[in-house]
Design a protein around this motif. Structure first.
Motif, short mmCIF file in Angstrom:
data_model
loop_
_atom_site.label_atom_id
_atom_site.label_comp_id
_atom_site.label_asym_id
_atom_site.label_seq_id
_atom_site.Cartn_x
_atom_site.Cartn_y
_atom_site.Cartn_z
N UNK A 181 0.80 -1.22 0.00
CA UNK A 181 0.00 0.00 0.00
C UNK A 181 0.84 1.28 0.00
N UNK A 182 2.18 1.14 -0.09
CA UNK A 182 3.07 2.31 -0.15
C UNK A 182 2.89 3.23 1.05
N UNK A 183 2.89 2.63 2.26
CA UNK A 183 2.82 3.40 3.50
C UNK A 183 4.06 3.08 4.32
N UNK A 184 4.40 3.96 5.24
CA UNK A 184 5.57 3.75 6.10
C UNK A 184 5.12 2.94 7.32
N UNK A 185 5.01 1.63 7.14
CA UNK A 185 4.49 0.78 8.21
C UNK A 185 5.59 0.23 9.11
N UNK A 186 6.80 0.04 8.58
CA UNK A 186 7.86 -0.58 9.38
C UNK A 186 8.25 0.29 10.57
N UNK A 187 8.28 1.60 10.38
CA UNK A 187 8.70 2.50 11.46
C UNK A 187 7.51 3.12 12.20
#
Length: 327
Positions: free
Chosen positions: A233-239
């Motif tokens: 989904x092209x979101x910054x989920x890892x951080x």
């Protein structure tokens, strides 16, 4: 004659009480604060503990130890200990923590702790105008004279030798068939393969996993799901934190939830939050889960990935088939 206060008898104590305290109320950024939440209640009283991080959202939770209820006489006591810190200088307030209790008579009450004010100071002085910048030191001469000429000559010789070797390599390999590049594997294939490896590791356990093993499991499963969401989904989920991902989910056009009362069956959004919240407890709260529950979380992750994977064109080949053709 010195008169000492007598301890209250059990019947004189309230049915339940809650207290929050810290070891200090003024720190410098980065210093630890030890925070304790203590609940005491009588036999027959039911207590609903607050969420493990309730009221502490403004702090970094460096460590957390959830206490188990211990009985002394006719009363129970449970203590949760935290180590907190922050790197933002300002005045903080840990708000009142609400603890619902149900008395043996069936009546309900809500206990509250007192708010706690904490001042976090910067390492810089309050009057920053008094700070002075020193001039930079002059450059240090490393090479000079004949030595400088030798270094420059050696550098040019090395470049000439490298160019000659590259030309010979190009002549020797001229006309060879270029290596075909295999397209990268889709993110859902990578995630499902990692889940299968994690399930195989669980299958080797014939006993209830301890806290350390559950922490490693929580870190791995959380990373698998977060990396899949980030790539899909092209979101910054890892951080991102779990609360930040919770705010992103309604914008991702996940499949709508079916009509069901079980929160783990209300579609992808609910499944994602269940996985992230429980893996957070495994990673940060030293919690353990039985093997059945760990396997169930893997099934929830697979269901999320299967429902949100990219739609592939009809007749398209899998990554493994493409790799076999290239080989």
């Amino acid at each position: 004659m010195l008169l000492l206060p007598l301890p209250l008898a059990a019947e004189d104590l309230p049915p339940a009480s809650v207290e929050a305290q810290v070891d200090r109320t003024e720190i410098t950024i980065g210093d630890p604060i030890h925070y304790r939440l203590e609940i005491e209640y009588a036999n027959g009283v039911e207590v609903k503990k607050p969420a493990w991080n309730e009221g502490l959202e403004s702090f970094q939770i460096l460590d957390f130890e959830r206490g188990e209820p211990t009985k002394t006489g006719e009363r129970w006591r449970v203590v949760d200990d935290y180590t907190l810190s922050t790197f933002t200088p300002e005045d903080y307030v840990i708000p009142p923590i609400r603890v619902p209790v149900q008395l043996p008579s069936g009546a309900t009450e809500v206990l509250e702790t007192q708010p706690i004010e904490i001042k976090v100071k910067s390492i810089l002085p309050e009057d920053e105008s008094a700070l002075e910048l020193r001039d930079i030191k002059p450059p240090i001469s490393v090479f000079s004279g004949i030595l400088t000429g030798r270094v420059i000559g050696a550098a040019f010789a090395a470049l000439a030798i490298a160019g000659l070797l590259y030309a010979l390599w190009r002549r020797r390999h001229r006309g060879e068939t270029p290596i075909a590049l295999v397209p990268p594997r889709p993110e859902h294939e990578v995630a499902l393969a990692r889940i299968a490896a994690l399930r195989a590791a669980l299958a080797e356990l014939d006993y209830a996993p301890d806290q350390g093993e559950c922490k490693v499991y929580g870190i791995e499963l959380s990373a698998i799901l977060r990396e899949y969401l980030e790539l899909r989904f092209s979101i910054l989920a890892l951080e991102a934190t779990t609360d930040e991902i919770r705010e992103m989910l309604p914008t991702l056009f996940l499949p709508p939830p079916p009509l069901a009362r079980d929160p783990e069956r209300r579609g992808c959004e609910a499944r994602i939050l269940v996985i992230l919240e429980e893996t957070d407890l495994l990673k940060f709260a030293k919690r353990t889960l039985p093997l059945e529950r760990l396997h169930h979380l893997l099934e929830l992750a697979e269901a999320v990935i299967d429902a949100t994977r990219r739609e592939e064109a009809v007749g398209s080949e899998s990554t493994e088939e493409r790799e076999r053709e290239v080989a």
